[in-house]
Scaffold this active site. Structure first.
Site, PDB file in Angstrom:
ATOM      1  N   ASP A 240     -37.570 -10.721  -0.238  1.00  8.82           N
ATOM      2  CA  ASP A 240     -37.327 -11.699  -1.295  1.00  8.82           C
ATOM      3  C   ASP A 240     -38.210 -12.928  -1.074  1.00  8.82           C
ATOM      4  OD1 ASP A 240     -35.446 -10.058  -2.411  1.00  8.82           O
ATOM      5  OD2 ASP A 240     -33.724 -11.091  -1.499  1.00  8.82           O
ATOM      6  N   TYR A 306     -32.378  -7.039   9.491  1.00  6.71           N
ATOM      7  CA  TYR A 306     -32.283  -8.375   8.901  1.00  6.71           C
ATOM      8  C   TYR A 306     -31.404  -9.281   9.767  1.00  6.71           C
ATOM      9  CZ  TYR A 306     -33.542  -5.807   4.619  1.00  6.71           C
ATOM     10  OH  TYR A 306     -34.153  -5.009   3.686  1.00  6.71           O
TER      11      TYR A 306
END
Length: 426
Positions: A240, A306
């Site tokens: 993102d 992540y």
């Protein structure tokens, strides 16, 4: 009927040069050029008939119309077209004039031969010119994916030269947030920078929503070093805009169109890119790659790791968080297309695996969690639940609203094999 009888009948159709005569018998006695093969047949027939040997001037040949005397000229023209180009491999193709194709058919009909007997004019032209190009340029032929391709348009008397792309593989880290992977044109002005006669107020006239991109900090330098005309950035997925890419970095390939240079110092290029990016982006492991590496980067199944900073709407107990994370560790989740991407993704339910999930509270309303999941897992929605579109979710298991406030990607690795394979590097 004997081979010599066939040769006599072909020669009797009119002036037929040695190459055109020998080409009909190209599948006989390997190790000879067609010209050598044709001359040998003509000599053998003369000896067998005890007749004077009567050579044919190539310029008089009714089949190729003298084209078989031009191999050297075409090779020189091809070599001249790439005098300023750095390359190691090439391929030659030929567009045969329709009249020559028809002449070849008529010649074979004379002896009742198959229309495909021997080899066609095109194949000989490719080979004979190609051999000469290789000697002139000190390069090697490659029938799969050459650096340079020549098309000899015989009818138009033109050499068409195509310089195929070069490829540089590496991994990038994006160390700052709010930098997209690729250039992001303004949707209000379609990247023009203007709305009517006025500068676009949405992008301040730049045509882009962001001043910088990973692509913009890497690709132009690779293009410049290889002296190309354009560069295309191919990434192994994308993070993102508001997420950083840290750890081992994300694999990518820069494809340089029509490069004039291929033999580059990738270590120096790596240093130049990192200096130019001024700490916003870093690259490492730059290597020259084959064109297949683009497909590998884009298609190889990959898992991601992540680290997410999570904010809760209400205080959360440490034991409750641990229990929720334990339940998500190894879980299979169903994710309906997230609301934030449903304008560009098909609306359907995707099943994804959470390989591992752990974390701890920073305080009663904040936590740091680490997630290792299959490619395509929507991590933000795994935390928030996305109004029930993701099941199970951290928010759903805790019964407390939760959202990711900061997200970092720590690793992008192939599921079954690494991206880095020597078979894909030059």
């Amino acid at each position: 009927m004997s081979l010599l009888d066939d040769a006599r009948r072909l020669a009797a159709t009119g002036p037929v040069c040695d190459a055109c005569l020998g080409r009909v018998f190209a599948d006989r006695s390997f190790g000879l050029t067609n010209a050598e093969r044709g001359r040998s047949l003509r000599v053998a027939a003369a000896l067998d008939d005890d007749e004077p040997f009567d050579p044919v001037d190539i310029a008089d040949c009714w089949v190729c119309e003298g084209r078989c005397a031009t191999f050297d000229d075409w090779a020189e023209r091809a070599a001249e077209s790439v005098e300023t180009i750095e390359f190691e491999t090439y391929q030659v193709g030929t567009r045969t004039p329709p009249l020559i194709e028809e002449n070849e058919r008529l010649l074979r009909e004379e002896v009742g031969a198959d229309p495909d007997a021997g080899e066609p004019f095109k194949m000989e032209f490719n080979r004979e010119v190609g051999k000469r190009v290789g000697r002139l340029t000190d390069t090697e032929v490659d029938f799969e994916r050459p650096d340079v391709q020549f098309v000899l348009d015989v009818d138009a008397d033109r050499v068409e030269t195509t310089i195929n792309s070069a490829f540089v593989y590496g991994r990038y880290r994006k160390l700052e947030r709010d930098i997209p992977q690729t250039e992001w044109p303004c949707r209000e002005c379609d990247g023009s920078g203007r709305q009517g006669s006025e500068p676009c107020d949405h992008c301040d006239g730049s045509g882009y929503l962001y001043d910088r991109s990973v692509e913009g900090l890497i690709a132009p330098l690779v293009e410049d070093v290889m002296d190309g005309v354009d560069a295309v950035f191919h990434g192994a997925g994308r993070e993102d805009v508001d997420a950083r890419m840290l750890g081992t970095g994300r694999p990518f390939v820069v494809e340089v169109k029509e490069p004039r240079r291929r033999d580059i110092d990738v270590e120096r290029l790596e240093s130049d890119v990192n200096a130019f990016a001024e700490g916003a982006v870093e690259v490492e492991g730059l290597r020259l790659a084959t064109y297949e590496m683009v497909e590998r980067v884009k298609r190889l199944d990959a898992s991601k790791t992540y680290r997410a900073a999570v904010a809760f709407d209400d205080p959360v107990d440490a034991d409750a968080l641990a229990d929720a994370l334990d339940e998500l560790d190894g879980a299979t989740v169903e994710q309906y297309t997230p609301q934030r991407v449903d304008h560009r993704r098909a609306n359907l339910t995707r099943t994804r695996e959470v390989y591992a999930m752990s974390g701890e509270l920073d305080d009663s309303t904040h936590a740091t969690v680490e997630i290792h999941g299959a490619g395509g897992l929507y991590v933000k929605e795994l935390v928030s639940g996305d109004d029930g579109r993701t099941e199970p979710s951290l928010a759903g298991l805790l019964g407390v609203g939760a959202r990711v406030t900061d997200l970092d990607v720590l690793a992008v690795e192939g599921e079954d094999e690494p991206f880095e394979d020597d078979a894909y590097f030059i």
